[in-house]
Scaffold this motif. Structure first.
Motif, PDB file in Angstrom:
ATOM      1  N   TYR A  72    -119.383 -12.599  15.765  1.00  0.00           N
ATOM      2  CA  TYR A  72    -118.364 -11.947  16.581  1.00  0.00           C
ATOM      3  C   TYR A  72    -117.414 -12.946  17.212  1.00  0.00           C
ATOM      4  O   TYR A  72    -116.261 -12.612  17.490  1.00  0.00           O
ATOM      5  CB  TYR A  72    -119.013 -11.079  17.663  1.00  0.00           C
ATOM      6  CG  TYR A  72    -119.730  -9.879  17.108  1.00  0.00           C
ATOM      7  CD1 TYR A  72    -119.098  -9.016  16.220  1.00  0.00           C
ATOM      8  CD2 TYR A  72    -121.036  -9.609  17.462  1.00  0.00           C
ATOM      9  CE1 TYR A  72    -119.751  -7.918  15.695  1.00  0.00           C
ATOM     10  CE2 TYR A  72    -121.698  -8.504  16.952  1.00  0.00           C
ATOM     11  CZ  TYR A  72    -121.050  -7.668  16.068  1.00  0.00           C
ATOM     12  OH  TYR A  72    -121.698  -6.580  15.548  1.00  0.00           O
ATOM     13  N   SER A  73    -117.849 -14.176  17.406  1.00  0.00           N
ATOM     14  CA  SER A  73    -116.984 -15.191  18.015  1.00  0.00           C
ATOM     15  C   SER A  73    -115.764 -15.495  17.145  1.00  0.00           C
ATOM     16  O   SER A  73    -114.779 -16.048  17.629  1.00  0.00           O
ATOM     17  CB  SER A  73    -117.770 -16.476  18.271  1.00  0.00           C
ATOM     18  OG  SER A  73    -118.248 -17.011  17.046  1.00  0.00           O
ATOM     19  N   LYS A  74    -115.792 -15.137  15.859  1.00  0.00           N
ATOM     20  CA  LYS A  74    -114.670 -15.383  14.954  1.00  0.00           C
ATOM     21  C   LYS A  74    -113.684 -14.218  14.915  1.00  0.00           C
ATOM     22  O   LYS A  74    -112.636 -14.312  14.284  1.00  0.00           O
ATOM     23  CB  LYS A  74    -115.171 -15.669  13.529  1.00  0.00           C
ATOM     24  CG  LYS A  74    -116.022 -16.923  13.441  1.00  0.00           C
ATOM     25  CD  LYS A  74    -115.233 -18.129  13.856  1.00  0.00           C
ATOM     26  CE  LYS A  74    -116.092 -19.384  13.781  1.00  0.00           C
ATOM     27  NZ  LYS A  74    -115.436 -20.535  14.359  1.00  0.00           N
ATOM     28  N   ILE A  75    -114.004 -13.110  15.590  1.00  0.00           N
ATOM     29  CA  ILE A  75    -113.101 -11.961  15.613  1.00  0.00           C
ATOM     30  C   ILE A  75    -112.051 -12.207  16.688  1.00  0.00           C
ATOM     31  O   ILE A  75    -112.365 -12.387  17.856  1.00  0.00           O
ATOM     32  CB  ILE A  75    -113.864 -10.648  15.879  1.00  0.00           C
ATOM     33  CG1 ILE A  75    -114.846 -10.377  14.740  1.00  0.00           C
ATOM     34  CG2 ILE A  75    -112.869  -9.483  16.036  1.00  0.00           C
ATOM     35  CD1 ILE A  75    -115.739  -9.163  14.958  1.00  0.00           C
ATOM     36  N   GLN A  76    -110.781 -12.236  16.266  1.00  0.00           N
ATOM     37  CA  GLN A  76    -109.682 -12.473  17.186  1.00  0.00           C
ATOM     38  C   GLN A  76    -109.101 -11.172  17.719  1.00  0.00           C
ATOM     39  O   GLN A  76    -108.571 -11.131  18.820  1.00  0.00           O
ATOM     40  CB  GLN A  76    -108.597 -13.291  16.502  1.00  0.00           C
ATOM     41  CG  GLN A  76    -109.099 -14.668  16.102  1.00  0.00           C
ATOM     42  CD  GLN A  76    -108.068 -15.433  15.308  1.00  0.00           C
ATOM     43  OE1 GLN A  76    -107.389 -14.868  14.464  1.00  0.00           O
ATOM     44  NE2 GLN A  76    -107.973 -16.721  15.565  1.00  0.00           N
ATOM     45  N   ALA A  77    -109.166 -10.112  16.933  1.00  0.00           N
ATOM     46  CA  ALA A  77    -108.670  -8.799  17.332  1.00  0.00           C
ATOM     47  C   ALA A  77    -109.342  -7.760  16.443  1.00  0.00           C
ATOM     48  O   ALA A  77    -109.851  -8.086  15.366  1.00  0.00           O
ATOM     49  CB  ALA A  77    -107.157  -8.719  17.179  1.00  0.00           C
ATOM     50  N   TYR A  95    -109.901  -8.712  12.584  1.00  0.00           N
ATOM     51  CA  TYR A  95    -109.062  -9.863  12.267  1.00  0.00           C
ATOM     52  C   TYR A  95    -109.878 -11.105  12.585  1.00  0.00           C
ATOM     53  O   TYR A  95    -110.103 -11.415  13.756  1.00  0.00           O
ATOM     54  CB  TYR A  95    -107.758  -9.820  13.064  1.00  0.00           C
ATOM     55  CG  TYR A  95    -106.929  -8.600  12.722  1.00  0.00           C
ATOM     56  CD1 TYR A  95    -105.952  -8.650  11.740  1.00  0.00           C
ATOM     57  CD2 TYR A  95    -107.160  -7.390  13.373  1.00  0.00           C
ATOM     58  CE1 TYR A  95    -105.207  -7.526  11.416  1.00  0.00           C
ATOM     59  CE2 TYR A  95    -106.422  -6.258  13.055  1.00  0.00           C
ATOM     60  CZ  TYR A  95    -105.451  -6.333  12.080  1.00  0.00           C
ATOM     61  OH  TYR A  95    -104.721  -5.216  11.761  1.00  0.00           O
ATOM     62  N   LEU A  96    -110.340 -11.781  11.536  1.00  0.00           N
ATOM     63  CA  LEU A  96    -111.236 -12.924  11.692  1.00  0.00           C
ATOM     64  C   LEU A  96    -110.498 -14.225  11.409  1.00  0.00           C
ATOM     65  O   LEU A  96    -109.775 -14.325  10.418  1.00  0.00           O
ATOM     66  CB  LEU A  96    -112.417 -12.797  10.734  1.00  0.00           C
ATOM     67  CG  LEU A  96    -113.348 -11.635  11.050  1.00  0.00           C
ATOM     68  CD1 LEU A  96    -113.455 -10.699   9.889  1.00  0.00           C
ATOM     69  CD2 LEU A  96    -114.689 -12.161  11.440  1.00  0.00           C
ATOM     70  N   SER A  97    -110.724 -15.217  12.271  1.00  0.00           N
ATOM     71  CA  SER A  97    -110.114 -16.523  12.036  1.00  0.00           C
ATOM     72  C   SER A  97    -110.690 -17.100  10.748  1.00  0.00           C
ATOM     73  O   SER A  97    -111.888 -17.064  10.520  1.00  0.00           O
ATOM     74  CB  SER A  97    -110.366 -17.468  13.217  1.00  0.00           C
ATOM     75  OG  SER A  97    -111.747 -17.666  13.420  1.00  0.00           O
ATOM     76  N   LYS A 101    -107.636 -10.255   7.776  1.00  0.00           N
ATOM     77  CA  LYS A 101    -108.033  -8.887   8.090  1.00  0.00           C
ATOM     78  C   LYS A 101    -109.104  -8.377   7.136  1.00  0.00           C
ATOM     79  O   LYS A 101    -109.014  -8.547   5.925  1.00  0.00           O
ATOM     80  CB  LYS A 101    -106.818  -7.960   8.025  1.00  0.00           C
ATOM     81  CG  LYS A 101    -107.148  -6.508   8.337  1.00  0.00           C
ATOM     82  CD  LYS A 101    -105.909  -5.643   8.435  1.00  0.00           C
ATOM     83  CE  LYS A 101    -105.300  -5.397   7.087  1.00  0.00           C
ATOM     84  NZ  LYS A 101    -104.236  -4.379   7.120  1.00  0.00           N
ATOM     85  N   VAL A 123    -117.636  -8.558  21.219  1.00  0.00           N
ATOM     86  CA  VAL A 123    -116.460  -9.373  20.895  1.00  0.00           C
ATOM     87  C   VAL A 123    -115.818  -9.910  22.173  1.00  0.00           C
ATOM     88  O   VAL A 123    -115.369 -11.061  22.215  1.00  0.00           O
ATOM     89  CB  VAL A 123    -115.429  -8.568  20.082  1.00  0.00           C
ATOM     90  CG1 VAL A 123    -114.125  -9.324  19.924  1.00  0.00           C
ATOM     91  CG2 VAL A 123    -116.010  -8.216  18.713  1.00  0.00           C
TER      92      VAL A 123
END
Length: 125
Positions: A72-77, A95-97, A101, A123
């Motif tokens: 979840y730490s990689k989810i930006q939005a 939206y993952l770094s 998407k 998140v």
């Protein structure tokens, strides 16, 4: 790894916890619990309180499985879209770094609003 970048959408159906692949439980760390599970024809996806784990069953026999872990730490939005009168499917976009998407379409009855709250808790923490 599931090719998240080259797949337009992942069509999922909610499943009960007793239908989850047994091997998912071997990946869980102390304190990690599954709170939602889904399947495609052969693949499965689980949402835990720490991450999303995808099992991509490969080959004719299905004995080869690729596992992808999305923390979840990689989810930006993220966004959720509830079902409507004519469109009975709901959708989740993450939206993952590093990946961009990822879009999941959920077929069948599913409480997306409660699910949105659970995702938000993990998140936004």
């Amino acid at each position: 790894m599931i090719d998240f970048q080259n797949s337009e959408i992942f069509k999922l159906k909610p499943i009960e916890h007793d239908k989850i692949r047994e091997d998912f439980h071997k990946f869980l760390i102390d304190g990690e619990e599954i709170f939602a599970a889904f399947k495609t024809i052969r693949d499965q996806l689980v949402f835990t309180n720490k991450r999303i784990i995808a099992a991509n069953v490969q080959g004719i026999t299905g004995s080869k499985v690729d596992y992808t872990s999305l923390p979840y730490s990689k989810i930006q939005a993220f966004s959720v879209e509830t079902s409507g009168s004519l469109d009975l499917d709901c959708e989740i976009e993450l939206y993952l770094s590093g990946l961009g998407k990822v879009r999941f379409e959920i077929k069948g009855e599913f409480d997306l609003l409660s699910f949105n709250k659970l995702i938000s808790e993990h998140v936004l923490a």
